[in-house]
Design a protein around this motif. Structure first.
Motif, PDB file in Angstrom:
ATOM      1  N   THR A   1       0.854  -1.175   0.000  1.00  0.00           N
ATOM      2  CA  THR A   1       0.000   0.000   0.000  1.00  0.00           C
ATOM      3  C   THR A   1       0.888   1.222   0.000  1.00  0.00           C
ATOM      4  N   GLU A   2       0.261   2.365  -0.166  1.00  0.00           N
ATOM      5  CA  GLU A   2       1.006   3.621  -0.135  1.00  0.00           C
ATOM      6  C   GLU A   2       1.641   3.852   1.228  1.00  0.00           C
ATOM      7  N   SER A   3       1.094   3.248   2.271  1.00  0.00           N
ATOM      8  CA  SER A   3       1.592   3.502   3.618  1.00  0.00           C
ATOM      9  C   SER A   3       2.711   2.552   4.032  1.00  0.00           C
ATOM     10  N   ALA A   4       3.129   1.670   3.132  1.00  0.00           N
ATOM     11  CA  ALA A   4       4.157   0.688   3.488  1.00  0.00           C
ATOM     12  C   ALA A   4       5.538   1.167   3.060  1.00  0.00           C
ATOM     13  N   VAL A   5       6.533   0.841   3.878  1.00  0.00           N
ATOM     14  CA  VAL A   5       7.916   1.161   3.551  1.00  0.00           C
ATOM     15  C   VAL A   5       8.776  -0.083   3.738  1.00  0.00           C
ATOM     16  N   ALA A   6       9.931  -0.088   3.080  1.00  0.00           N
ATOM     17  CA  ALA A   6      10.937  -1.129   3.275  1.00  0.00           C
ATOM     18  C   ALA A   6      12.259  -0.413   3.452  1.00  0.00           C
ATOM     19  N   VAL A   7      12.997  -0.774   4.515  1.00  0.00           N
ATOM     20  CA  VAL A   7      14.237  -0.090   4.857  1.00  0.00           C
ATOM     21  C   VAL A   7      15.318  -1.128   5.117  1.00  0.00           C
ATOM     22  N   GLU A   8      16.498  -0.941   4.499  1.00  0.00           N
ATOM     23  CA  GLU A   8      17.629  -1.836   4.742  1.00  0.00           C
ATOM     24  C   GLU A   8      18.589  -1.150   5.707  1.00  0.00           C
ATOM     25  N   PHE A   9      19.067  -1.900   6.688  1.00  0.00           N
ATOM     26  CA  PHE A   9      20.075  -1.375   7.596  1.00  0.00           C
ATOM     27  C   PHE A   9      21.409  -1.431   6.870  1.00  0.00           C
ATOM     28  N   ASP A  10      22.059  -0.285   6.744  1.00  0.00           N
ATOM     29  CA  ASP A  10      23.260  -0.179   5.916  1.00  0.00           C
ATOM     30  C   ASP A  10      24.107   0.984   6.432  1.00  0.00           C
ATOM     31  N   THR A  11      24.905   0.738   7.457  1.00  0.00           N
ATOM     32  CA  THR A  11      25.728   1.805   8.021  1.00  0.00           C
ATOM     33  C   THR A  11      26.988   2.010   7.187  1.00  0.00           C
ATOM     34  N   PRO A  12      27.565   3.201   7.205  1.00  0.00           N
ATOM     35  CA  PRO A  12      28.808   3.447   6.464  1.00  0.00           C
ATOM     36  C   PRO A  12      29.980   2.616   6.984  1.00  0.00           C
ATOM     37  N   THR A  13      29.864   2.098   8.220  1.00  0.00           N
ATOM     38  CA  THR A  13      30.965   1.352   8.834  1.00  0.00           C
ATOM     39  C   THR A  13      30.731  -0.150   8.867  1.00  0.00           C
ATOM     40  N   ASN A  14      29.780  -0.645   8.078  1.00  0.00           N
ATOM     41  CA  ASN A  14      29.481  -2.084   8.018  1.00  0.00           C
ATOM     42  C   ASN A  14      29.065  -2.663   9.365  1.00  0.00           C
ATOM     43  N   SER A  15      28.405  -1.895  10.179  1.00  0.00           N
ATOM     44  CA  SER A  15      28.046  -2.391  11.510  1.00  0.00           C
ATOM     45  C   SER A  15      26.568  -2.752  11.594  1.00  0.00           C
ATOM     46  N   ASN A  16      26.220  -3.436  12.661  1.00  0.00           N
ATOM     47  CA  ASN A  16      24.834  -3.757  12.952  1.00  0.00           C
ATOM     48  C   ASN A  16      24.190  -2.547  13.610  1.00  0.00           C
ATOM     49  N   VAL A  17      22.869  -2.561  13.706  1.00  0.00           N
ATOM     50  CA  VAL A  17      22.142  -1.424  14.257  1.00  0.00           C
ATOM     51  C   VAL A  17      21.245  -1.902  15.386  1.00  0.00           C
ATOM     52  N   ASN A  18      21.301  -1.206  16.513  1.00  0.00           N
ATOM     53  CA  ASN A  18      20.381  -1.483  17.610  1.00  0.00           C
ATOM     54  C   ASN A  18      19.091  -0.725  17.310  1.00  0.00           C
ATOM     55  N   PHE A  19      18.027  -1.455  17.015  1.00  0.00           N
ATOM     56  CA  PHE A  19      16.738  -0.834  16.725  1.00  0.00           C
ATOM     57  C   PHE A  19      15.926  -0.844  18.012  1.00  0.00           C
ATOM     58  N   ALA A  20      15.999   0.251  18.734  1.00  0.00           N
ATOM     59  CA  ALA A  20      15.450   0.350  20.084  1.00  0.00           C
ATOM     60  C   ALA A  20      13.980  -0.042  20.215  1.00  0.00           C
ATOM     61  N   PRO A  21      13.089   0.345  19.292  1.00  0.00           N
ATOM     62  CA  PRO A  21      11.681  -0.027  19.491  1.00  0.00           C
ATOM     63  C   PRO A  21      11.447  -1.533  19.578  1.00  0.00           C
ATOM     64  N   LEU A  22      12.288  -2.323  18.925  1.00  0.00           N
ATOM     65  CA  LEU A  22      12.138  -3.779  18.997  1.00  0.00           C
ATOM     66  C   LEU A  22      13.089  -4.374  20.029  1.00  0.00           C
ATOM     67  N   GLN A  23      13.913  -3.534  20.635  1.00  0.00           N
ATOM     68  CA  GLN A  23      14.895  -3.929  21.633  1.00  0.00           C
ATOM     69  C   GLN A  23      15.734  -5.102  21.139  1.00  0.00           C
ATOM     70  N   ARG A  24      16.282  -4.923  19.936  1.00  0.00           N
ATOM     71  CA  ARG A  24      17.142  -5.945  19.366  1.00  0.00           C
ATOM     72  C   ARG A  24      18.087  -5.324  18.343  1.00  0.00           C
ATOM     73  N   THR A  25      19.134  -6.054  18.062  1.00  0.00           N
ATOM     74  CA  THR A  25      20.105  -5.641  17.064  1.00  0.00           C
ATOM     75  C   THR A  25      19.735  -6.261  15.728  1.00  0.00           C
ATOM     76  N   VAL A  26      19.797  -5.455  14.689  1.00  0.00           N
ATOM     77  CA  VAL A  26      19.480  -5.905  13.343  1.00  0.00           C
ATOM     78  C   VAL A  26      20.766  -5.852  12.526  1.00  0.00           C
ATOM     79  N   ARG A  27      21.009  -6.915  11.747  1.00  0.00           N
ATOM     80  CA  ARG A  27      22.252  -7.004  10.983  1.00  0.00           C
ATOM     81  C   ARG A  27      22.251  -6.005   9.841  1.00  0.00           C
TER      82      ARG A  27
END
Length: 176
Positions: free
Chosen positions: A4-30
């Motif tokens: 739908t128009e309200s849907a998004v898709a986002v890839e975790f992609d840091t400039p330093t090749n690191s994982n990201v702590n996604f606080a709302p889910l309280q977990r690290t995403v690769r």
């Protein structure tokens, strides 16, 4: 999740090749791992010449439903997946569902996109979302000092009213 128009898709992609702590889910995403970003990669670049895609978060603002998608399960990444599994590593599930309020998702994801730690793959991030985002997960939010003062004055007023009622009752008994 429906497209739908309200849907998004986002890839975790840091400039330093690191994982990201996604606080709302309280977990690290690769995050995405691309050795071409590292000038000191040397021999590792021969072993991992193509980037390893980061996990993707899909979210529907209308329903509040989302998924963490592991793209390494896709057929186009079969060679990378086989090399990773040959090293004894395991992949996460292909899709993990979650539910989150839209305001919290938008607040945290917009910050990650703005900082360059995530890339919007599909859809459009809304500029404003109804509701108040949750910004703390390990402690409660501090009350506004004005609200604390108002509550203290209300409690003091209640105590004074009780004291006044007792005094009036005592005076009435004495007057009889």
């Amino acid at each position: 999740m429906a497209k739908t128009e309200s849907a998004v898709a986002v890839e975790f992609d840091t400039p330093t090749n690191s994982n990201v702590n996604f606080a709302p889910l309280q977990r690290t995403v690769r995050g995405r791992f691309d050795l071409r970003r590292d000038p000191n990669a040397g021999q590792l670049l021969n072993r991992w010449p193509e980037p390893i895609p980061g996990q993707v978060v899909q979210f529907d603002f209308a329903s509040g439903e989302g998924f963490i998608v592991e793209p390494l399960h896709e057929e186009r990444y079969a060679a990378i997946r086989e090399r990773i599994e040959a090293l004894g590593m395991k992949l996460t599930k292909e899709r993990e569902a979650f539910v989150l309020d839209a305001a919290t998702f938008a607040y945290w994801m917009a910050g990650l996109i703005e900082s360059g730690d995530a890339k919007l793959l599909a859809g459009t991030m809304p500029t404003s979302v109804e509701g108040k985002p949750r910004t703390r997960f390990h402690s409660s939010e501090e009350a506004d000092p004005i609200d604390k003062l108002s509550a203290a004055i209300e409690r003091q007023t209640q105590q004074q009213n009780k004291l006044l009622a007792v005094l009036i009752e005592a005076v009435n008994k004495l007057g009889k």
